[in-house]
Design a protein around this motif. Structure first.
Motif, PDB file in Angstrom:
ATOM      1  N   PHE A  90     -63.106 -59.137 -22.173  1.00  0.00           N
ATOM      2  CA  PHE A  90     -63.212 -57.751 -22.452  1.00  0.00           C
ATOM      3  C   PHE A  90     -61.863 -56.925 -21.956  1.00  0.00           C
ATOM      4  O   PHE A  90     -61.462 -57.225 -20.893  1.00  0.00           O
ATOM      5  CB  PHE A  90     -64.377 -56.859 -21.491  1.00  0.00           C
ATOM      6  CG  PHE A  90     -65.459 -56.973 -21.936  1.00  0.00           C
ATOM      7  CD1 PHE A  90     -65.924 -57.651 -23.446  1.00  0.00           C
ATOM      8  CD2 PHE A  90     -66.798 -56.395 -21.458  1.00  0.00           C
ATOM      9  CE1 PHE A  90     -67.306 -57.559 -23.737  1.00  0.00           C
ATOM     10  CE2 PHE A  90     -68.137 -56.409 -22.027  1.00  0.00           C
ATOM     11  CZ  PHE A  90     -68.163 -57.023 -23.316  1.00  0.00           C
ATOM     12  N   CYS A  91     -61.278 -56.161 -22.950  1.00  0.00           N
ATOM     13  CA  CYS A  91     -60.373 -55.496 -22.634  1.00  0.00           C
ATOM     14  C   CYS A  91     -60.800 -53.931 -22.324  1.00  0.00           C
ATOM     15  O   CYS A  91     -61.865 -53.602 -22.493  1.00  0.00           O
ATOM     16  CB  CYS A  91     -59.485 -55.193 -24.029  1.00  0.00           C
ATOM     17  SG  CYS A  91     -60.252 -54.411 -25.293  1.00  0.00           S
ATOM     18  N   PHE A  92     -59.654 -53.136 -22.034  1.00  0.00           N
ATOM     19  CA  PHE A  92     -60.094 -51.798 -21.623  1.00  0.00           C
ATOM     20  C   PHE A  92     -60.840 -50.970 -22.776  1.00  0.00           C
ATOM     21  O   PHE A  92     -61.863 -50.263 -22.628  1.00  0.00           O
ATOM     22  CB  PHE A  92     -58.550 -51.080 -21.197  1.00  0.00           C
ATOM     23  CG  PHE A  92     -58.790 -49.676 -21.630  1.00  0.00           C
ATOM     24  CD1 PHE A  92     -59.237 -48.612 -20.494  1.00  0.00           C
ATOM     25  CD2 PHE A  92     -58.163 -48.805 -22.849  1.00  0.00           C
ATOM     26  CE1 PHE A  92     -59.148 -47.250 -20.984  1.00  0.00           C
ATOM     27  CE2 PHE A  92     -58.078 -47.774 -23.117  1.00  0.00           C
ATOM     28  CZ  PHE A  92     -58.544 -46.774 -22.087  1.00  0.00           C
ATOM     29  N   GLY A  93     -60.219 -51.016 -23.954  1.00  0.00           N
ATOM     30  CA  GLY A  93     -60.888 -50.316 -25.109  1.00  0.00           C
ATOM     31  C   GLY A  93     -62.263 -50.817 -25.584  1.00  0.00           C
ATOM     32  O   GLY A  93     -63.132 -49.955 -25.880  1.00  0.00           O
ATOM     33  N   VAL A  94     -62.655 -51.760 -25.264  1.00  0.00           N
ATOM     34  CA  VAL A  94     -64.070 -52.459 -25.594  1.00  0.00           C
ATOM     35  C   VAL A  94     -64.950 -52.040 -24.490  1.00  0.00           C
ATOM     36  O   VAL A  94     -65.994 -51.525 -24.675  1.00  0.00           O
ATOM     37  CB  VAL A  94     -63.924 -54.098 -25.802  1.00  0.00           C
ATOM     38  CG1 VAL A  94     -65.296 -54.577 -25.522  1.00  0.00           C
ATOM     39  CG2 VAL A  94     -63.480 -54.228 -26.955  1.00  0.00           C
ATOM     40  N   THR A 113     -63.057 -44.667 -30.408  1.00  0.00           N
ATOM     41  CA  THR A 113     -61.804 -45.291 -30.887  1.00  0.00           C
ATOM     42  C   THR A 113     -61.016 -45.486 -29.685  1.00  0.00           C
ATOM     43  O   THR A 113     -60.782 -44.569 -28.832  1.00  0.00           O
ATOM     44  CB  THR A 113     -61.229 -44.279 -32.175  1.00  0.00           C
ATOM     45  OG1 THR A 113     -61.955 -44.014 -33.008  1.00  0.00           O
ATOM     46  CG2 THR A 113     -59.786 -44.820 -32.574  1.00  0.00           C
ATOM     47  N   CYS A 114     -60.300 -46.558 -29.710  1.00  0.00           N
ATOM     48  CA  CYS A 114     -59.395 -47.083 -28.478  1.00  0.00           C
ATOM     49  C   CYS A 114     -58.515 -46.226 -28.466  1.00  0.00           C
ATOM     50  O   CYS A 114     -57.623 -45.958 -29.486  1.00  0.00           O
ATOM     51  CB  CYS A 114     -59.302 -48.744 -28.910  1.00  0.00           C
ATOM     52  SG  CYS A 114     -58.213 -49.158 -27.393  1.00  0.00           S
ATOM     53  N   PRO A 115     -57.838 -45.721 -27.341  1.00  0.00           N
ATOM     54  CA  PRO A 115     -56.802 -45.020 -27.225  1.00  0.00           C
ATOM     55  C   PRO A 115     -55.651 -45.668 -27.882  1.00  0.00           C
ATOM     56  O   PRO A 115     -54.578 -44.921 -28.461  1.00  0.00           O
ATOM     57  CB  PRO A 115     -56.522 -44.720 -25.806  1.00  0.00           C
ATOM     58  CG  PRO A 115     -58.016 -44.743 -25.187  1.00  0.00           C
ATOM     59  CD  PRO A 115     -58.728 -45.863 -26.121  1.00  0.00           C
ATOM     60  N   GLN A 138     -50.487 -53.380 -36.228  1.00  0.00           N
ATOM     61  CA  GLN A 138     -51.977 -53.393 -35.849  1.00  0.00           C
ATOM     62  C   GLN A 138     -52.078 -53.963 -34.245  1.00  0.00           C
ATOM     63  O   GLN A 138     -51.296 -54.698 -34.005  1.00  0.00           O
ATOM     64  CB  GLN A 138     -52.451 -54.511 -36.551  1.00  0.00           C
ATOM     65  CG  GLN A 138     -54.085 -54.848 -36.676  1.00  0.00           C
ATOM     66  CD  GLN A 138     -54.594 -56.027 -37.350  1.00  0.00           C
ATOM     67  OE1 GLN A 138     -53.822 -56.656 -38.147  1.00  0.00           O
ATOM     68  NE2 GLN A 138     -56.091 -56.328 -37.349  1.00  0.00           N
ATOM     69  N   THR A 139     -52.796 -53.529 -33.826  1.00  0.00           N
ATOM     70  CA  THR A 139     -52.660 -53.481 -32.381  1.00  0.00           C
ATOM     71  C   THR A 139     -53.078 -54.739 -31.710  1.00  0.00           C
ATOM     72  O   THR A 139     -52.538 -55.054 -30.394  1.00  0.00           O
ATOM     73  CB  THR A 139     -53.818 -52.615 -31.821  1.00  0.00           C
ATOM     74  OG1 THR A 139     -55.162 -52.922 -32.147  1.00  0.00           O
ATOM     75  CG2 THR A 139     -53.581 -51.064 -31.841  1.00  0.00           C
ATOM     76  N   THR A 140     -53.421 -55.809 -32.385  1.00  0.00           N
ATOM     77  CA  THR A 140     -54.077 -56.907 -32.097  1.00  0.00           C
ATOM     78  C   THR A 140     -52.993 -57.960 -32.446  1.00  0.00           C
ATOM     79  O   THR A 140     -53.502 -59.341 -32.367  1.00  0.00           O
ATOM     80  CB  THR A 140     -55.563 -57.179 -32.185  1.00  0.00           C
ATOM     81  OG1 THR A 140     -55.528 -57.020 -33.603  1.00  0.00           O
ATOM     82  CG2 THR A 140     -56.423 -56.556 -31.626  1.00  0.00           C
ATOM     83  N   ILE A 177     -48.501 -52.672 -30.766  1.00  0.00           N
ATOM     84  CA  ILE A 177     -49.380 -53.805 -30.043  1.00  0.00           C
ATOM     85  C   ILE A 177     -49.964 -53.436 -28.838  1.00  0.00           C
ATOM     86  O   ILE A 177     -49.203 -52.891 -27.870  1.00  0.00           O
ATOM     87  CB  ILE A 177     -48.656 -55.155 -30.248  1.00  0.00           C
ATOM     88  CG1 ILE A 177     -48.236 -55.712 -31.414  1.00  0.00           C
ATOM     89  CG2 ILE A 177     -49.530 -56.132 -29.316  1.00  0.00           C
ATOM     90  CD1 ILE A 177     -47.340 -56.861 -31.399  1.00  0.00           C
ATOM     91  N   CYS A 178     -51.227 -53.643 -28.366  1.00  0.00           N
ATOM     92  CA  CYS A 178     -51.687 -53.134 -27.359  1.00  0.00           C
ATOM     93  C   CYS A 178     -51.535 -53.938 -25.993  1.00  0.00           C
ATOM     94  O   CYS A 178     -51.169 -55.015 -26.265  1.00  0.00           O
ATOM     95  CB  CYS A 178     -53.372 -52.789 -27.194  1.00  0.00           C
ATOM     96  SG  CYS A 178     -54.448 -54.186 -27.136  1.00  0.00           S
ATOM     97  N   ASP A 179     -51.449 -53.452 -24.860  1.00  0.00           N
ATOM     98  CA  ASP A 179     -51.292 -54.108 -23.693  1.00  0.00           C
ATOM     99  C   ASP A 179     -52.273 -55.488 -23.391  1.00  0.00           C
ATOM    100  O   ASP A 179     -51.670 -56.697 -23.234  1.00  0.00           O
ATOM    101  CB  ASP A 179     -51.448 -53.671 -22.388  1.00  0.00           C
ATOM    102  CG  ASP A 179     -50.261 -52.471 -22.249  1.00  0.00           C
ATOM    103  OD1 ASP A 179     -49.537 -52.354 -23.189  1.00  0.00           O
ATOM    104  OD2 ASP A 179     -50.406 -51.462 -21.128  1.00  0.00           O
TER     105      ASP A 179
HETATM  106  S1  SF4 Z   1     -56.363 -52.060 -29.218  1.00  0.00           S
HETATM  107 FE1  SF4 Z   1     -56.274 -53.402 -27.477  1.00  0.00          FE
HETATM  108  S2  SF4 Z   1     -57.460 -52.496 -25.657  1.00  0.00           S
HETATM  109 FE2  SF4 Z   1     -57.922 -51.244 -27.683  1.00  0.00          FE
HETATM  110  S3  SF4 Z   1     -59.729 -52.359 -28.246  1.00  0.00           S
HETATM  111 FE3  SF4 Z   1     -58.433 -53.504 -29.436  1.00  0.00          FE
HETATM  112  S4  SF4 Z   1     -57.820 -55.120 -28.038  1.00  0.00           S
HETATM  113 FE4  SF4 Z   1     -59.039 -53.591 -26.818  1.00  0.00          FE
END
Ligand code: SF4
Length: 276
Positions: free
Chosen positions: A11-15, A93-95, A157-159, A189-191
């Motif tokens: 699990f990531c922060f956004g999920v 929506t994930c930040p 794309q963030t992933t 790309i997200c952390d």
């Molecule tokens: S952008 Fe990153 S932090 Fe946000 S939901 Fe997707 S994988 Fe998780």
């Protein structure tokens, strides 16, 4: 047989944030629906259903007056329709996705062609392209750029994978640089993606078998599996422990485990227990 988990996974922060938002909304306001799956993991979606959070494939299927937006976001037109129909919105929506949407919108408004390094069919990318406006495209390959305006904005794309994004940028710059009067690059790309991928790679290089746990449709899980397999280690992408064939373990002494950003701890624990 030794079993080792990646130092960053699951699990990531956004999920986590998306699940907490919809669970709280369901507790306080009663059953609600998400527009498409909240996250790309069947076990999470099933668990949410038991908490009163079900999935509507489109706005026409929504019952009641509350709609939750998934972590990967939606196109601005969809958000407008949701509001025009009078639905109350739980925006999960994930930040990090939101940041990519804002960057795309600003670039589009400033007259740039927006190029997204990503899977054009993925909901997140479709949403980001929507915010960019008409002058936008997404691709994982170098597209034809010679017909585009001379101002180009590139985001990701963030992933996606940092190395692949960097290779893409190098190719665009080395092959097409002379075509552009202005080039803006945003690393969106997200952390969590970066940390998960680095940890998966580090582990895959030390073990002789890898299990990557996550939804079949989960883009970030598929990318983790690709990163592990690219090291040469035998890699299996599974959703649950039930898929493990004991014959896969024959001859292997060190087994590594990683998991996508929408894979719950319980599912990871079940895989570890099954292997042990
Ligand atoms: S952008 Fe990153 S932090 Fe946000 S939901 Fe997707 S994988 Fe998780």
């Amino acid at each position: 047989m030794e079993i080792e988990k990646a130092s960053a996974m699951g699990f990531c922060f956004g999920v986590k944030r998306a699940i907490e938002l919809v669970e709280r909304a369901a507790r306080e306001r009663g059953p609600l629906q998400t527009l498409g799956a909240l996250v790309h993991n069947r076990q999470v979606v099933d668990r949410l259903t038991s908490c009163g959070v079900s999935v509507a494939a489109n706005l026409g299927e929504v019952q009641g007056n509350i709609v939750a937006i998934a972590s990967h976001g939606v196109e601005p037109e969809t958000m407008e329709q949701v509001k025009a129909r009078g639905f109350e919105v739980v925006d999960a929506t994930c930040p990090f996705v939101r940041k990519a949407q804002v960057v795309a919108k600003r670039l589009g408004k400033a007259g740039f062609w927006v190029l997204v390094f990503g899977d054009a069919a993925h909901p997140e990318v479709r949403g980001v392209l929507g915010y960019a406006g008409e002058n936008a495209s997404a691709s994982l390959e170098i597209p034809r750029l010679d017909t585009l305006p001379s101002r180009l904005g590139i985001l990701c794309q963030t992933t996606q994978n940092q190395e692949r994004f960097a290779e893409f940028l190098v190719q665009v710059i080395s092959q097409k640089f002379a075509m552009f009067s202005e080039l803006r690059i945003f690393n969106t790309i997200c952390d969590a993606t970066s940390r998960h991928q680095a940890a998966a790679l580090e582990l895959a290089e030390r073990v002789d078998l890898m299990f990557v746990i996550g939804g079949e449709d989960s883009a970030n899980t598929k990318r983790l599996a690709r990163i592990c397999a690219d090291t040469g280690v035998t890699t299996f992408h599974i959703e649950t422990a039930a898929e493990i064939d004991p014959r896969w373990l024959e001859g292997h002494r060190r087994v590594g485990i990683t998991a996508g950003a929408s894979t719950p701890d319980e599912v990871i624990d079940e895989v570890v227990a099954a292997l042990a």
